[in-house]
Design a protein around this motif. Structure first.
Motif, PDB file in Angstrom:
ATOM      1  N   GLU A 107       5.724 -41.127 -25.615  1.00 49.68           N
ATOM      2  CA  GLU A 107       5.693 -42.540 -25.216  1.00 49.68           C
ATOM      3  C   GLU A 107       6.855 -42.869 -24.283  1.00 49.68           C
ATOM      4  O   GLU A 107       7.011 -44.020 -23.856  1.00 49.68           O
ATOM      5  CB  GLU A 107       5.824 -43.437 -26.472  1.00 49.68           C
ATOM      6  N   ILE A 108       7.681 -41.859 -23.954  1.00 47.41           N
ATOM      7  CA  ILE A 108       8.879 -42.145 -23.147  1.00 47.41           C
ATOM      8  C   ILE A 108       8.477 -42.761 -21.808  1.00 47.41           C
ATOM      9  O   ILE A 108       7.624 -42.243 -21.094  1.00 47.41           O
ATOM     10  CB  ILE A 108       9.705 -40.858 -22.916  1.00 47.41           C
ATOM     11  N   ASP A 109       9.092 -43.900 -21.504  1.00 49.12           N
ATOM     12  CA  ASP A 109       8.787 -44.620 -20.271  1.00 49.12           C
ATOM     13  C   ASP A 109      10.107 -45.053 -19.629  1.00 49.12           C
ATOM     14  O   ASP A 109      11.169 -44.953 -20.242  1.00 49.12           O
ATOM     15  CB  ASP A 109       7.923 -45.845 -20.610  1.00 49.12           C
ATOM     16  N   PHE A 110      10.020 -45.567 -18.384  1.00 47.61           N
ATOM     17  CA  PHE A 110      11.265 -45.962 -17.689  1.00 47.61           C
ATOM     18  C   PHE A 110      11.504 -47.462 -17.748  1.00 47.61           C
ATOM     19  O   PHE A 110      12.165 -48.020 -16.886  1.00 47.61           O
ATOM     20  CB  PHE A 110      11.229 -45.469 -16.233  1.00 47.61           C
ATOM     21  N   LYS A 111      10.981 -48.111 -18.812  1.00 49.33           N
ATOM     22  CA  LYS A 111      11.079 -49.570 -18.844  1.00 49.33           C
ATOM     23  C   LYS A 111      12.359 -50.073 -19.516  1.00 49.33           C
ATOM     24  O   LYS A 111      12.495 -51.255 -19.808  1.00 49.33           O
ATOM     25  CB  LYS A 111       9.844 -50.145 -19.527  1.00 49.33           C
TER      26      LYS A 111
END
Ligand code: HEM
Length: 184
Positions: A107-111
């Protein structure tokens, strides 16, 4: 595009994903983007390896702060080295290798919630252009890859592409990438 030209199998894989999702004579639309996991993973992996703002934007400590056993004195300038975080082997397997697959099962995201991937910063001063940038990056890349095949100009071997950086407040390729589009 430079990383994909270096990795023909990954280029084929993302073009296959686009063709399966859009058919043969489609048009890329914004609504397609969330249904293209491999394309999304390519954008994340690119921002991990090549963050456009490698030290974010300088911040200043309002007060003395204790952080991980260190004292950050009031008024100190803080630079966050996201370039180095993106290549930290205690966080990422094969950190120097371009592997979008690493983002498919996570689920790693850049948000701004996952501190191992913060090319847009995090918290109150996170980049307000993030939603626009994210849509634009995915949309432009999808359009380039769906409508064209690409080869390196001047019969150059992809391995010979100069991948070195030009350093500054922003990070970009030292030498421009010359590719020839082939209409599909
Ligand atoms: C790939 C594209 C982009 C990247 C990687 C990026 C990255 C960043 C970063 C790292 C910061 C500093 C965050 C911090 O202080 O820690 C920032 C700030 C900012 N960005 Fe972006 N940005 C991008 C696109 C955009 C776009 C498209 C816009 C506007 C339409 C934009 C507007 C801003 C503004 C106004 C700030 C200052 C925010 C503040 O200090 O409160 N950015 N961006």
């Amino acid at each position: 595009m430079a990383e994909l030209i270096h990795s023909p199998k990954k280029l084929l894989k993302v073009r296959k994903e686009l063709e399966e999702s859009l058919g043969k004579n489609g048009e890329v639309e914004e609504s397609h983007i969330s249904k293209l996991p491999y394309l999304n993973a390519i954008v994340k992996e690119t921002l991990r390896l090549h963050p456009p703002a490698p030290f974010l934007v300088p911040h200043k400590a309002n007060d003395d702060v204790e952080l991980g056993g260190f004292t950050v004195p009031k008024s100190a300038q803080i630079l966050i080295n996201v370039w180095s975080i993106g290549r930290d082997s205690s966080v990422w397997a094969n950190p120097k290798s371009f592997e979008p697959e690493r983002f498919l099962d996570t689920e790693i995201d850049f948000k701004g919630k996952n501190f191992e991937l913060i090319p847009f910063g995090s918290g109150r001063r996170i980049c307000p252009g993030l939603p626009l940038a994210s849509r634009t990056l995915n949309f432009m890349l999808a359009s380039l890859l769906y409508h064209f095949n690409w080869k390196v100009a001047n019969e150059m071997n992809p391995e010979d592409i100069d991948m070195s950086y030009s350093y500054g407040i922003t990070l970009h390729k030292a030498q421009p990438l010359f590719l020839v589009p082939i209409k599909v």
